[in-house]
Design an enzyme around this catalytic site. Structure first.
Site, mmCIF file in Angstrom:
data_model
loop_
_atom_site.group_PDB
_atom_site.id
_atom_site.type_symbol
_atom_site.label_atom_id
_atom_site.label_comp_id
_atom_site.label_asym_id
_atom_site.label_seq_id
_atom_site.Cartn_x
_atom_site.Cartn_y
_atom_site.Cartn_z
ATOM 1 C CG ASP A 1 -15.395 23.250 -24.563
ATOM 2 O OD1 ASP A 1 -14.443 23.473 -25.326
ATOM 3 O OD2 ASP A 1 -15.666 22.092 -24.161
ATOM 4 C CB SER A 2 -16.221 21.821 -28.723
ATOM 5 O OG SER A 2 -15.341 21.203 -27.804
ATOM 6 C CG HIS B 1 -11.459 16.768 -22.812
ATOM 7 N ND1 HIS B 1 -11.909 17.891 -23.459
ATOM 8 C CD2 HIS B 1 -12.480 15.873 -22.835
ATOM 9 C CE1 HIS B 1 -13.155 17.678 -23.875
ATOM 10 N NE2 HIS B 1 -13.517 16.460 -23.505
ATOM 11 C CD GLU C 1 -15.955 13.897 -24.005
ATOM 12 O OE1 GLU C 1 -16.864 13.183 -24.471
ATOM 13 O OE2 GLU C 1 -15.706 15.038 -24.429
ATOM 14 C CB CYS D 1 -13.123 25.459 -27.055
ATOM 15 S SG CYS D 1 -12.673 24.259 -28.291
ATOM 16 C CB CYS E 1 -6.715 19.810 -24.993
ATOM 17 S SG CYS E 1 -8.309 19.012 -25.276
HETATM 18 N N1 DGL Z 1 -12.579 21.561 -26.248
HETATM 19 C C1 DGL Z 1 -11.642 21.039 -27.207
HETATM 20 C C2 DGL Z 1 -10.306 21.785 -27.036
HETATM 21 O O1 DGL Z 1 -9.993 22.295 -25.972
HETATM 22 C C3 DGL Z 1 -11.441 19.551 -27.059
HETATM 23 C C4 DGL Z 1 -12.623 18.747 -27.547
HETATM 24 C C5 DGL Z 1 -12.911 18.949 -29.025
HETATM 25 O O2 DGL Z 1 -12.159 18.464 -29.874
HETATM 26 O O3 DGL Z 1 -13.900 19.618 -29.305
HETATM 27 O O4 DGL Z 1 -9.550 21.876 -27.951
#
Ligand code: DGL
Length: 266
Positions: free
Chosen positions: A9-10, A185, A151, A72, A183
């Site tokens: 993931d990012s 989060h 977060e 992600c 997403c």
């Molecule tokens: N992991 C990213 C997503 O699911 C969210 C956080 C980001 O913008 O990197 O799109």
């Protein structure tokens, strides 16, 4: 097959996917990579997201992973085809599994999608939903501030309700009955989102659907693990690991303990 599952993931968000994979596949070793030095992906251009995703996948291949889970949504929106075309192992994104569930869940045919600005701009969910049934109506809404709220751990705060109301009102006006949390989060904000959307709206948590999908794919390929020992979970990041460990434990719902920073891996 006793090789680990690779998940990237990012940053920390993909740990919501790891959490569900652990629940569904408790005998599997996992190697997770969070690109914490370059997060967020949700505001970046398609080419940058593709480049980072290819690098993350190459990194995970060092561990001889048997499958790549692109945890992600932004990477899944832009990079999935490139990854599938360039790497020989199965690559699973987070979009497909969520939309199948959404298409099953809706009775009025009106589905909402929320995600980062990049995910919504890609229209990836909309394209895939229309691919299942072109009669389904899709309504999109980018909710970029949700990432920071999750977060920060502001899951129940007044300000979170206010922001969520502002983002979600247009979707309520469209009378959707199903809402995809597009997403990593957003599963943390489920309670607030459900309260604002009302009980009649079904929330689709991509993380849960992805975990079921990974199990299915590994089962089909006869690639499920047969280890008898406790599984190993390894976490790698591209920036200092302290914040990842602290915040990540909330996303993962269990201890991370140790994460290693990969110096100059890209
Ligand atoms: N992991 C990213 C997503 O699911 C969210 C956080 C980001 O913008 O990197 O799109």
């Amino acid at each position: 097959m006793n090789r680990p599952i690779g998940i990237f993931d990012s940053g920390i968000g993909g740990l919501t996917v790891v959490r569900e994979v652990i629940k569904n596949l408790p005998n599997e070793d996992i190697v997770y990579f969070g690109d914490t030095a370059r997060v967020p992906y949700g505001t970046k251009s398609p080419n940058t997201v593709i480049k980072f995703s290819v690098e993350n996948t190459s990194f995970l291949l060092r561990f001889k992973v048997k499958v790549i889970v692109v945890a992600c949504n932004t990477s899944s929106s832009y990079a999935l085809t490139t990854l599938k075309n360039n790497f020989k192992l199965p690559v699973i994104g987070v979009i497909g599994p969520g939309i199948e569930e959404a298409a099953k869940a809706t009775s009025c045919g009106r589905i909402g999608v929320i995600g980062t600005t990049a995910t919504i701009r890609s229209a990836s969910y909309e394209k895939e939903i229309k691919g299942i049934d072109p009669r389904l109506k899709v309504f999109n809404q980018a909710c970029p501030l949700f990432v920071s709220l999750a977060e920060e751990g502001w899951l129940n705060d007044k300000v979170t309700y206010m922001i969520a109301e502002r983002y979600l009102q247009p979707l309520k006006d469209k009378k959707i009955d199903t809402l995809i949390l597009g997403c990593t989060h957003y599963p943390l904000l489920k309670k607030v989102i459900q309260e604002i959307m009302g009980k009649r709206v079904t929330l689709i948590d991509s993380a849960k659907q992805v975990a079921c999908h990974v199990k299915k794919i590994l089962g089909w390929g006869d690639s499920l693990s047969s280890i008898k020992r406790k599984p190993r979970y390894r976490y790698y990041v591209s920036d200092e690991p302290d914040k990842f460990i602290k915040t990540g434990e909330k996303f993962l719902g269990r201890k991370i303990g140790f994460a290693r920073k990969m110096d100059g891996y890209v």
